[in-house]
Design an enzyme around this catalytic site. Sequence first.
Site, mmCIF file in Angstrom:
data_model
loop_
_atom_site.group_PDB
_atom_site.id
_atom_site.type_symbol
_atom_site.label_atom_id
_atom_site.label_comp_id
_atom_site.label_asym_id
_atom_site.label_seq_id
_atom_site.Cartn_x
_atom_site.Cartn_y
_atom_site.Cartn_z
ATOM 1 N N LYS A 9 15.442 -15.030 -21.170
ATOM 2 C CA LYS A 9 15.645 -16.379 -20.493
ATOM 3 C C LYS A 9 16.498 -17.267 -20.922
ATOM 4 C CE LYS A 9 11.035 -15.328 -18.743
ATOM 5 N NZ LYS A 9 9.774 -15.564 -18.982
ATOM 6 N N VAL A 28 6.528 -9.535 -7.577
ATOM 7 C CA VAL A 28 7.520 -10.551 -6.974
ATOM 8 C C VAL A 28 7.994 -10.106 -5.604
ATOM 9 C CG1 VAL A 28 9.846 -11.719 -7.398
ATOM 10 C CG2 VAL A 28 8.321 -10.701 -9.245
HETATM 11 N N1 LIG Z 1 5.667 -10.981 -12.287
HETATM 12 C C1 LIG Z 1 6.431 -11.935 -12.479
HETATM 13 O O1 LIG Z 1 5.611 -12.933 -12.479
HETATM 14 C C2 LIG Z 1 7.870 -12.252 -12.713
HETATM 15 C C3 LIG Z 1 8.412 -13.386 -12.985
HETATM 16 C C4 LIG Z 1 9.754 -13.635 -13.043
HETATM 17 C C5 LIG Z 1 10.598 -12.350 -13.022
HETATM 18 N N2 LIG Z 1 10.102 -11.277 -13.133
HETATM 19 C C6 LIG Z 1 10.836 -10.073 -13.039
HETATM 20 O O2 LIG Z 1 10.875 -9.534 -11.594
HETATM 21 C C7 LIG Z 1 10.986 -8.212 -11.740
HETATM 22 C C8 LIG Z 1 9.813 -7.255 -11.129
HETATM 23 O O3 LIG Z 1 8.767 -7.874 -11.578
HETATM 24 P P1 LIG Z 1 7.310 -7.544 -11.011
HETATM 25 O O4 LIG Z 1 6.289 -8.195 -11.877
HETATM 26 O O5 LIG Z 1 7.420 -7.913 -9.434
HETATM 27 O O6 LIG Z 1 7.067 -6.153 -11.297
HETATM 28 P P2 LIG Z 1 6.009 -4.978 -10.630
HETATM 29 O O7 LIG Z 1 4.703 -5.778 -10.176
HETATM 30 O O8 LIG Z 1 5.752 -3.863 -11.926
HETATM 31 O O9 LIG Z 1 6.636 -4.477 -9.524
HETATM 32 C C9 LIG Z 1 7.832 -3.332 -9.643
HETATM 33 C C10 LIG Z 1 8.146 -2.832 -8.486
HETATM 34 O O10 LIG Z 1 9.137 -1.864 -8.652
HETATM 35 C C11 LIG Z 1 8.845 -0.781 -8.015
HETATM 36 N N3 LIG Z 1 9.625 0.349 -8.779
HETATM 37 C C12 LIG Z 1 9.373 1.049 -9.947
HETATM 38 N N4 LIG Z 1 10.275 1.855 -10.164
HETATM 39 C C13 LIG Z 1 11.241 1.947 -9.080
HETATM 40 C C14 LIG Z 1 12.271 2.573 -8.862
HETATM 41 N N5 LIG Z 1 12.831 3.476 -9.460
HETATM 42 N N6 LIG Z 1 12.904 2.417 -7.501
HETATM 43 C C15 LIG Z 1 12.308 1.495 -6.675
HETATM 44 N N7 LIG Z 1 11.430 0.917 -6.827
HETATM 45 C C16 LIG Z 1 10.735 1.017 -8.269
HETATM 46 C C17 LIG Z 1 7.279 -0.542 -8.131
HETATM 47 O O11 LIG Z 1 6.991 0.394 -7.030
HETATM 48 P P3 LIG Z 1 5.227 0.627 -6.782
HETATM 49 O O12 LIG Z 1 4.878 -0.581 -6.129
HETATM 50 O O13 LIG Z 1 5.464 1.819 -5.607
HETATM 51 O O14 LIG Z 1 4.934 1.192 -8.199
HETATM 52 C C18 LIG Z 1 6.837 -1.853 -7.803
HETATM 53 O O15 LIG Z 1 6.729 -2.199 -6.370
HETATM 54 C C19 LIG Z 1 11.204 -7.745 -13.296
HETATM 55 O O16 LIG Z 1 12.613 -7.941 -13.509
HETATM 56 C C20 LIG Z 1 10.500 -9.008 -13.913
HETATM 57 O O17 LIG Z 1 11.044 -9.093 -15.044
HETATM 58 C C21 LIG Z 1 8.652 -11.156 -12.819
#
Ligand SMILES: NC(=O)c1ccc[n+]([C@@H]2O[C@H](COP(=O)([O-])OP(=O)(O)OC[C@H]3O[C@@H](n4cnc5c(N)ncnc54)[C@H](OP(=O)(O)O)[C@@H]3O)[C@@H](O)[C@H]2O)c1
Length: 429
Positions: free
Chosen positions: A206, A15
């Site tokens: 959700k 995201v």
């Molecule tokens: N993916 C989707 O399609 C989607 C859809 C709707 C909602 N969401 C929500 O959006 C949020 C993010 O999802 P995502 O899919 O983007 O997750 P993701 O791809 O796993 O990315 C998570 C990010 O958070 C960073 N991170 C992890 N621990 C951290 C910390 N302690 N301090 C600072 N940064 C940290 C990671 O760093 P690194 O990159 O350095 O590892 C990564 O950049 C979640 O709440 C998820 O439920 C996601």
Amino acid sequence: MKSPLRIAIAGLGTVGGGVLKALDARGAELAERAERRLEIVAVSARDRKKTRTVDISAIDWQAEAAALAASDADVVVELIGGEDGPALALIEAALNSGKHVVTANKALLAHHGARLAALAEKGGLALKFEAAAAGGIPIVKALRESLIAHGINSVRGILNGTCNFILTNMEKTGRSFAEVLKEAQALGYAEADPALDVGGGDTAHKLALLSSLAFGTAPDLKNMFVEGIEAIAAADIAYASEFGYRIKLLGVARRVAGGIEQRVQPAMVRVGSPLGDVDGAFNAVAVDAGAAGPFFFEGRGAGEGPTASAVIADLVDIALGSFEPAFGKPAHTLTPLTPAPAGAATSAYYLRFDVLDIPGVVAEIAGHLAEAKVSIESMLQRGRNPGEPVSIVMITHDTPQAAVGRALKGIATSDKVVGPPRMIPMETG
Ligand SMILES: NC(=O)c1ccc[n+]([C@@H]2O[C@H](COP(=O)([O-])OP(=O)(O)OC[C@H]3O[C@@H](n4cnc5c(N)ncnc54)[C@H](OP(=O)(O)O)[C@@H]3O)[C@@H](O)[C@H]2O)c1
């Protein structure tokens, strides 16, 4: 033009990376919409060395996400994930430091949403979460601002793309849940640990948010029945198809006599109906908005592009100074949810019993159903390999759930019935 909106982003994964990319690609157009530039002034993620979707070398990097609350940003965007931990610490710190917050984190909001909404309001700040429910579909704004005149009777959604992908592929290939899950993991449609998706927990998060927006209640996970798709058999999908239905994991929040019914459950939805035809990883939400009529929203519920679209819509609203209370009403007016009386939900049901092929078994099942006042609309019987159990499948007329539950309890004790009976509600499209 006004001074830029200063943005700090924690989390640069799917995201967060999408948000960086979209702001980079369409900054000028978005500035016109927002009447000011959207400027990223600080970021935080776990690994500084990782290659990101755009060059962030000129942007202030914070090793600790919570430090963004002390930056000179106007708004903090939390895209880390997790219902507590660093995400919650950051949001609380940001709101306490007078910063608006945008998040995509449904797990966190389902648990802490009402309290955080109150904290935001106290500071005159925005707490916005369009990306948290159904990704790119603008359902949060629709429920919070648009469909408010007549009240909402029900919100029903296919809210988890992983589950919909698995169920769609089980139907197309005739394969088992376990086989299709493995394929979904290999294709990146399912997490290595799929429990939150296939167990219904993600849909529950959700649904808690959509239900709150629809009914003016605080998000409530406790008064919600949650069942996942793990026990759906290839046979159930094949029988559904014979009756003209598909099985979908639905999140349903509905106003009924005595309260609000909230449930996440596999349901039979008619082929050719709007919900029945939502394919693959797509999401959809059907809203019954009283005198305003029925509405149907369909689109991508996950992925870089759709989620970035939702996050940026929230940022532009904040840039324009246009923000409502997080759940559409002042936080102190969000009432506790009054759950619908247990077992009162009424529906037709699909029932499957695997039984020993011996005389009297159908009569015994029919006896238990009649005793509980459950009447049957149609029935079929399949499978006659010598020594193997046969399946008896029935569709009931509309019946209170408690009555079907009573009948199944009796049937499950029969020594002619092999394994637990299966019961799936039938939903109108
Ligand atoms: N993916 C989707 O399609 C989607 C859809 C709707 C909602 N969401 C929500 O959006 C949020 C993010 O999802 P995502 O899919 O983007 O997750 P993701 O791809 O796993 O990315 C998570 C990010 O958070 C960073 N991170 C992890 N621990 C951290 C910390 N302690 N301090 C600072 N940064 C940290 C990671 O760093 P690194 O990159 O350095 O590892 C990564 O950049 C979640 O709440 C998820 O439920 C996601």
